[in-house]
Design a protein around this motif. Structure first.
Motif, PDB file in Angstrom:
ATOM      1  N   LYS A  28      -9.951  -6.833  -1.953  1.00 54.58           N
ATOM      2  CA  LYS A  28      -8.593  -7.372  -1.873  1.00 54.58           C
ATOM      3  C   LYS A  28      -7.609  -6.536  -2.698  1.00 54.58           C
ATOM      4  CE  LYS A  28     -10.002 -10.864   0.600  1.00 54.58           C
ATOM      5  NZ  LYS A  28      -9.670 -10.960   2.034  1.00 54.58           N
ATOM      6  N   ASN A  29      -8.082  -5.418  -3.201  1.00 56.15           N
ATOM      7  CA  ASN A  29      -7.250  -4.598  -4.067  1.00 56.15           C
ATOM      8  C   ASN A  29      -6.275  -3.738  -3.270  1.00 56.15           C
ATOM      9  OD1 ASN A  29      -8.921  -5.664  -5.972  1.00 56.15           O
ATOM     10  ND2 ASN A  29      -9.658  -3.735  -6.771  1.00 56.15           N
ATOM     11  N   LEU A  30      -5.155  -3.471  -3.892  1.00 53.45           N
ATOM     12  CA  LEU A  30      -4.191  -2.503  -3.390  1.00 53.45           C
ATOM     13  C   LEU A  30      -4.545  -1.162  -4.029  1.00 53.45           C
ATOM     14  CD1 LEU A  30      -1.414  -1.830  -2.018  1.00 53.45           C
ATOM     15  CD2 LEU A  30      -0.353  -2.521  -4.179  1.00 53.45           C
ATOM     16  N   LEU A  31      -4.690  -0.112  -3.224  1.00 58.70           N
ATOM     17  CA  LEU A  31      -5.132   1.177  -3.748  1.00 58.70           C
ATOM     18  C   LEU A  31      -4.099   2.264  -3.505  1.00 58.70           C
ATOM     19  CD1 LEU A  31      -8.846   1.280  -2.448  1.00 58.70           C
ATOM     20  CD2 LEU A  31      -8.044   0.506  -4.689  1.00 58.70           C
ATOM     21  N   LEU A  32      -3.938   3.130  -4.497  1.00 54.34           N
ATOM     22  CA  LEU A  32      -3.138   4.351  -4.375  1.00 54.34           C
ATOM     23  C   LEU A  32      -4.054   5.507  -4.713  1.00 54.34           C
ATOM     24  CD1 LEU A  32       0.317   3.590  -6.045  1.00 54.34           C
ATOM     25  CD2 LEU A  32      -0.007   4.639  -3.796  1.00 54.34           C
ATOM     26  N   LEU A  41      -1.877   5.116   0.554  1.00 60.12           N
ATOM     27  CA  LEU A  41      -1.748   3.731   0.119  1.00 60.12           C
ATOM     28  C   LEU A  41      -2.617   2.872   1.018  1.00 60.12           C
ATOM     29  CD1 LEU A  41      -0.225   1.512  -1.565  1.00 60.12           C
ATOM     30  CD2 LEU A  41       1.409   1.432   0.332  1.00 60.12           C
ATOM     31  N   TYR A  42      -3.569   2.168   0.414  1.00 59.08           N
ATOM     32  CA  TYR A  42      -4.494   1.301   1.159  1.00 59.08           C
ATOM     33  C   TYR A  42      -4.143  -0.143   0.842  1.00 59.08           C
ATOM     34  CZ  TYR A  42      -8.900  -0.789   2.764  1.00 59.08           C
ATOM     35  OH  TYR A  42      -9.829  -1.553   3.407  1.00 59.08           O
ATOM     36  N   THR A  43      -3.725  -0.891   1.854  1.00 62.40           N
ATOM     37  CA  THR A  43      -3.289  -2.261   1.647  1.00 62.40           C
ATOM     38  C   THR A  43      -4.442  -3.248   1.853  1.00 62.40           C
ATOM     39  OG1 THR A  43      -2.689  -2.695   3.959  1.00 62.40           O
ATOM     40  CG2 THR A  43      -1.055  -1.562   2.579  1.00 62.40           C
ATOM     41  N   PRO A  44      -4.330  -4.442   1.257  1.00 62.90           N
ATOM     42  CA  PRO A  44      -5.396  -5.437   1.426  1.00 62.90           C
ATOM     43  C   PRO A  44      -5.634  -5.857   2.870  1.00 62.90           C
ATOM     44  CG  PRO A  44      -4.036  -5.982  -0.469  1.00 62.90           C
ATOM     45  CD  PRO A  44      -3.341  -4.864   0.258  1.00 62.90           C
ATOM     46  N   ASN A  45      -4.661  -5.620   3.772  1.00 60.45           N
ATOM     47  CA  ASN A  45      -4.890  -5.939   5.181  1.00 60.45           C
ATOM     48  C   ASN A  45      -5.466  -4.739   5.940  1.00 60.45           C
ATOM     49  OD1 ASN A  45      -2.545  -4.450   5.085  1.00 60.45           O
ATOM     50  ND2 ASN A  45      -1.433  -5.705   6.574  1.00 60.45           N
ATOM     51  N   LYS A  46      -6.052  -3.801   5.157  1.00 65.67           N
ATOM     52  CA  LYS A  46      -6.838  -2.676   5.697  1.00 65.67           C
ATOM     53  C   LYS A  46      -6.012  -1.610   6.414  1.00 65.67           C
ATOM     54  CE  LYS A  46     -10.067  -5.493   4.378  1.00 65.67           C
ATOM     55  NZ  LYS A  46     -10.529  -5.432   2.983  1.00 65.67           N
ATOM     56  N   LYS A  47      -4.728  -1.526   6.129  1.00 62.60           N
ATOM     57  CA  LYS A  47      -3.886  -0.489   6.701  1.00 62.60           C
ATOM     58  C   LYS A  47      -3.729   0.647   5.692  1.00 62.60           C
ATOM     59  CE  LYS A  47      -2.965  -2.876  10.436  1.00 62.60           C
ATOM     60  NZ  LYS A  47      -3.483  -2.474  11.772  1.00 62.60           N
ATOM     61  N   ILE A  48      -3.620   1.877   6.203  1.00 60.82           N
ATOM     62  CA  ILE A  48      -3.440   3.033   5.320  1.00 60.82           C
ATOM     63  C   ILE A  48      -2.176   3.786   5.704  1.00 60.82           C
ATOM     64  CG2 ILE A  48      -4.385   5.244   4.563  1.00 60.82           C
ATOM     65  CD1 ILE A  48      -7.124   4.196   4.830  1.00 60.82           C
ATOM     66  N   PHE A  49      -1.327   3.982   4.711  1.00 66.09           N
ATOM     67  CA  PHE A  49      -0.107   4.768   4.873  1.00 66.09           C
ATOM     68  C   PHE A  49      -0.172   5.946   3.909  1.00 66.09           C
ATOM     69  CE2 PHE A  49       0.892   0.513   6.216  1.00 66.09           C
ATOM     70  CZ  PHE A  49       1.695   0.682   7.332  1.00 66.09           C
ATOM     71  N   GLY A  50       0.531   7.017   4.226  1.00 64.65           N
ATOM     72  CA  GLY A  50       0.472   8.169   3.337  1.00 64.65           C
ATOM     73  C   GLY A  50       1.641   9.108   3.508  1.00 64.65           C
ATOM     74  N   GLY A 187      -7.163  14.689  -9.053  1.00 66.58           N
ATOM     75  CA  GLY A 187      -7.256  13.579  -8.109  1.00 66.58           C
ATOM     76  C   GLY A 187      -7.380  12.259  -8.850  1.00 66.58           C
ATOM     77  N   PHE A 188      -6.708  11.221  -8.335  1.00 68.36           N
ATOM     78  CA  PHE A 188      -6.735   9.938  -9.025  1.00 68.36           C
ATOM     79  C   PHE A 188      -6.816   8.784  -8.033  1.00 68.36           C
ATOM     80  CE2 PHE A 188      -2.232  11.076  -8.427  1.00 68.36           C
ATOM     81  CZ  PHE A 188      -1.772   9.979  -7.722  1.00 68.36           C
ATOM     82  N   MET A 189      -7.221   7.621  -8.552  1.00 69.17           N
ATOM     83  CA  MET A 189      -7.179   6.387  -7.781  1.00 69.17           C
ATOM     84  C   MET A 189      -6.626   5.292  -8.676  1.00 69.17           C
ATOM     85  SD  MET A 189     -10.093   4.146  -5.750  1.00 69.17           S
ATOM     86  CE  MET A 189     -10.859   3.459  -7.231  1.00 69.17           C
ATOM     87  N   LEU A 190      -5.587   4.624  -8.198  1.00 65.82           N
ATOM     88  CA  LEU A 190      -5.003   3.490  -8.889  1.00 65.82           C
ATOM     89  C   LEU A 190      -5.322   2.238  -8.094  1.00 65.82           C
ATOM     90  CD1 LEU A 190      -1.656   5.146  -9.841  1.00 65.82           C
ATOM     91  CD2 LEU A 190      -3.021   3.837 -11.469  1.00 65.82           C
ATOM     92  N   SER A 191      -5.852   1.247  -8.769  1.00 68.50           N
ATOM     93  CA  SER A 191      -6.243   0.006  -8.110  1.00 68.50           C
ATOM     94  C   SER A 191      -5.512  -1.174  -8.740  1.00 68.50           C
ATOM     95  CB  SER A 191      -7.763  -0.187  -8.237  1.00 68.50           C
ATOM     96  OG  SER A 191      -8.151  -1.441  -7.720  1.00 68.50           O
ATOM     97  N   PHE A 192      -4.808  -1.948  -7.903  1.00 69.69           N
ATOM     98  CA  PHE A 192      -4.140  -3.158  -8.382  1.00 69.69           C
ATOM     99  C   PHE A 192      -5.064  -4.325  -8.093  1.00 69.69           C
ATOM    100  CE2 PHE A 192      -0.919  -6.629  -7.963  1.00 69.69           C
ATOM    101  CZ  PHE A 192      -0.455  -6.579  -9.267  1.00 69.69           C
TER     102      PHE A 192
END
Length: 204
Positions: A28-32, A41-50, A187-192
């Motif tokens: 359920k995390n928001l990922l950057l 950007l990976y959203t909790p509804n499984k969509k990816i934007f970039g 390279g990094f990953m940010l998780s909300f």
């Protein structure tokens, strides 16, 4: 090789795949995610934007790592959204404010995506929309600082192939805001997280 080892290996492989799918499907995390010249950007509804080189093999490999085999989809390039248009889905929205400004909102976290050729025209178009300029993050590829935007509360993500310029570094230091660059982190990953906390992981 003993005969029982073959079904054991198959079982372990299937079990591992099952665990991976379960974790991803229930994430359920928001990922950057940032790599050289690309941010996803990976959203909790499984969509990816970039933004950046979203069609590169590296970008596609990253997207496969965070997506389920059953829900995998293409990366949507934020700069292909027509100016003035907005995409909504669940608790997520992304809006093309101007030619070089995109605003995304997910789980009450606001991200400003800043294009490479940001100008006074972009500022004027953004002001006309009347949107709230407050944000948690800025995402940048080049050293184009939108001075009219309030300082992000979390930090600036710099995904250009080189280190940020002295001007950008000085800006972050003067404003006491973290500056995270792909060049320095490799390279990094940010998780909300569901606890509403941003967690940073770096390759270094």
């Amino acid at each position: 090789m003993k005969k029982w080892l073959i079904p054991f290996v198959i079982f372990c492989s299937l079990f591992g795949i099952g665990i991976r799918e379960y974790i991803i499907l229930h994430n359920k995390n928001l990922l950057l995610l940032g790599e050289k010249n690309v941010v996803l950007l990976y959203t909790p509804n499984k969509k990816i934007f970039g933004m950046g080189r979203v069609d590169s093999s590296r970008a596609k490999a990253i997207s496969r790592e965070i997506q389920s085999f059953f829900t995998s989809g293409d990366i949507s390039n934020i700069w292909e959204i027509p100016v003035g248009n907005e995409i909504k889905g669940g608790k997520f929205s992304i809006q093309r404010i101007s030619k070089n400004l995109v605003r995304s909102v997910c789980l009450e976290q606001v991200i400003w995506w800043i294009g490479e050729d940001f100008s006074d025209q972009d500022q004027g178009d953004a002001v006309k929309t009347g949107v709230d300029f407050k944000s948690q993050w800025w995402v940048m590829m080049k050293n184009s600082i939108p001075d009219f935007l309030p300082i992000p509360t979390q930090g600036i993500l710099f995904a250009g192939g080189r280190v940020p310029s002295k001007k950008t570094i000085s800006f972050s230091q003067e404003k006491e805001i973290p500056l995270i660059s792909v060049k320095e982190t490799n390279g990094f990953m940010l998780s909300f997280t569901p606890e509403k906390v941003w967690e940073l992981k770096m390759r270094n």
